[in-house]
Design a protein around this motif. Structure first.
Motif, PDB file in Angstrom:
ATOM      1  N   GLN A  19      78.067  57.528  10.258  1.00  0.00           N
ATOM      2  CA  GLN A  19      77.103  57.534  11.357  1.00  0.00           C
ATOM      3  C   GLN A  19      77.639  58.310  12.562  1.00  0.00           C
ATOM      4  OE1 GLN A  19      75.979  53.504  12.232  1.00  0.00           O
ATOM      5  NE2 GLN A  19      75.249  53.135  10.160  1.00  0.00           N
ATOM      6  N   GLU A  73      79.121  63.444   3.982  1.00  0.00           N
ATOM      7  CA  GLU A  73      77.802  64.037   4.146  1.00  0.00           C
ATOM      8  C   GLU A  73      77.813  65.417   3.483  1.00  0.00           C
ATOM      9  OE1 GLU A  73      75.046  64.020   7.954  1.00  0.00           O
ATOM     10  OE2 GLU A  73      76.708  65.419   8.214  1.00  0.00           O
ATOM     11  N   GLU A  77      72.480  67.750   3.776  1.00  0.00           N
ATOM     12  CA  GLU A  77      72.119  66.620   4.642  1.00  0.00           C
ATOM     13  C   GLU A  77      72.350  66.963   6.112  1.00  0.00           C
ATOM     14  OE1 GLU A  77      73.086  62.867   1.659  1.00  0.00           O
ATOM     15  OE2 GLU A  77      74.725  63.744   2.817  1.00  0.00           O
ATOM     16  N   ARG A  78      73.488  67.581   6.421  1.00  0.00           N
ATOM     17  CA  ARG A  78      73.779  67.931   7.818  1.00  0.00           C
ATOM     18  C   ARG A  78      72.793  68.972   8.335  1.00  0.00           C
ATOM     19  NH1 ARG A  78      74.079  66.153  12.189  1.00  0.00           N
ATOM     20  NH2 ARG A  78      74.878  64.467  10.917  1.00  0.00           N
ATOM     21  N   GLN A  80      69.662  69.382   7.424  1.00  0.00           N
ATOM     22  CA  GLN A  80      68.373  68.731   7.695  1.00  0.00           C
ATOM     23  C   GLN A  80      68.432  67.848   8.942  1.00  0.00           C
ATOM     24  OE1 GLN A  80      65.728  69.766   6.547  1.00  0.00           O
ATOM     25  NE2 GLN A  80      66.204  70.632   4.553  1.00  0.00           N
ATOM     26  N   LYS A  81      69.524  67.118   9.131  1.00  0.00           N
ATOM     27  CA  LYS A  81      69.654  66.281  10.336  1.00  0.00           C
ATOM     28  C   LYS A  81      69.727  67.150  11.588  1.00  0.00           C
ATOM     29  CE  LYS A  81      71.822  62.396   7.999  1.00  0.00           C
ATOM     30  NZ  LYS A  81      73.054  61.617   7.772  1.00  0.00           N
ATOM     31  N   THR A  82      70.426  68.270  11.487  1.00  0.00           N
ATOM     32  CA  THR A  82      70.519  69.193  12.617  1.00  0.00           C
ATOM     33  C   THR A  82      69.156  69.801  12.912  1.00  0.00           C
ATOM     34  OG1 THR A  82      72.840  69.677  12.187  1.00  0.00           O
ATOM     35  CG2 THR A  82      71.601  71.328  13.428  1.00  0.00           C
ATOM     36  N   ARG A  85      67.018  67.237  14.686  1.00  0.00           N
ATOM     37  CA  ARG A  85      67.489  66.973  16.048  1.00  0.00           C
ATOM     38  C   ARG A  85      67.254  68.167  16.975  1.00  0.00           C
ATOM     39  NH1 ARG A  85      72.622  67.020  15.338  1.00  0.00           N
ATOM     40  NH2 ARG A  85      73.080  68.835  16.592  1.00  0.00           N
ATOM     41  N   GLN A  90      62.008  69.551   9.414  1.00  0.00           N
ATOM     42  CA  GLN A  90      62.827  69.876   8.251  1.00  0.00           C
ATOM     43  C   GLN A  90      62.716  71.372   7.963  1.00  0.00           C
ATOM     44  OE1 GLN A  90      64.490  67.291   5.951  1.00  0.00           O
ATOM     45  NE2 GLN A  90      64.478  66.548   8.044  1.00  0.00           N
TER      46      GLN A  90
END
Length: 166
Positions: A19, A73, A77-78, A80-82, A85, A90
């Motif tokens: 997290q 991770e 995944e990173r 898509q999260k970036t 944010r 996406q």
């Protein structure tokens, strides 16, 4: 220094490293271990590049949206999260990095990074949403026909991006 006490305190703070780390521990790790970054190269049909303004106390200027890989991770995944944010949606991702760079910046606490530049595509109806940001404030997004000078840690991409914008 009592190394055992330091490690015990660090282990308490690292109950859920996936997290993200507490700021103090992240700053320490970043000062002694190379970080792995993913950067998102997003180009539209006009061959403009999407850049974000950064003003985080260490960097001031335009940068490619990106983020630091977290514990356990994947790159995907990173990315898509970036994207969520920093861009608000996406993205589709090319599986192979377009460029891999080693960045060594002796003047910053994050002094050593391995950065992977991935080509990404936005949904067809994507529109920049800067309603909560003013121009040249942290996170402000803008399409660029030509590439302005990037923040120090991303100058390794300057020539590649300039070629893409022709």
């Amino acid at each position: 220094m009592d190394e055992k006490k330091f490690i015990a305190n660090a282990n308490i703070a690292l109950q859920t490293p996936e997290q993200g780390l507490p700021t103090e521990i992240f700053d320490f790790v970043a000062s002694v271990v190379p970080l792995v970054n993913v950067d998102l190269l997003i180009e539209n049909e006009k061959h403009q590049i999407l850049l974000a303004w950064r003003d985080d106390g260490e960097n001031l200027g335009w940068h490619i949206p990106g983020g630091v890989l977290r514990f356990k991770e994947t790159f995907q995944e990173r990315i898509q999260k970036t994207a969520l944010r920093e861009i608000g949606c996406q993205v589709e991702i090319d599986d192979t990095p377009l460029k891999i760079s080693e960045i060594i910046s002796p003047y910053q606490r994050r002094g050593h990074a391995i950065s992977l530049l991935y080509r990404c595509w936005l949904p067809t109806r994507y529109e920049i949403d800067n309603t909560l940001r003013e121009e040249r404030t942290d996170g402000y997004l803008q399409w660029h026909d030509s590439i302005p000078e990037l923040i120090e840690g991303q100058k390794c991409y300057q020539k590649l991006l300039e070629k893409l914008c022709i």
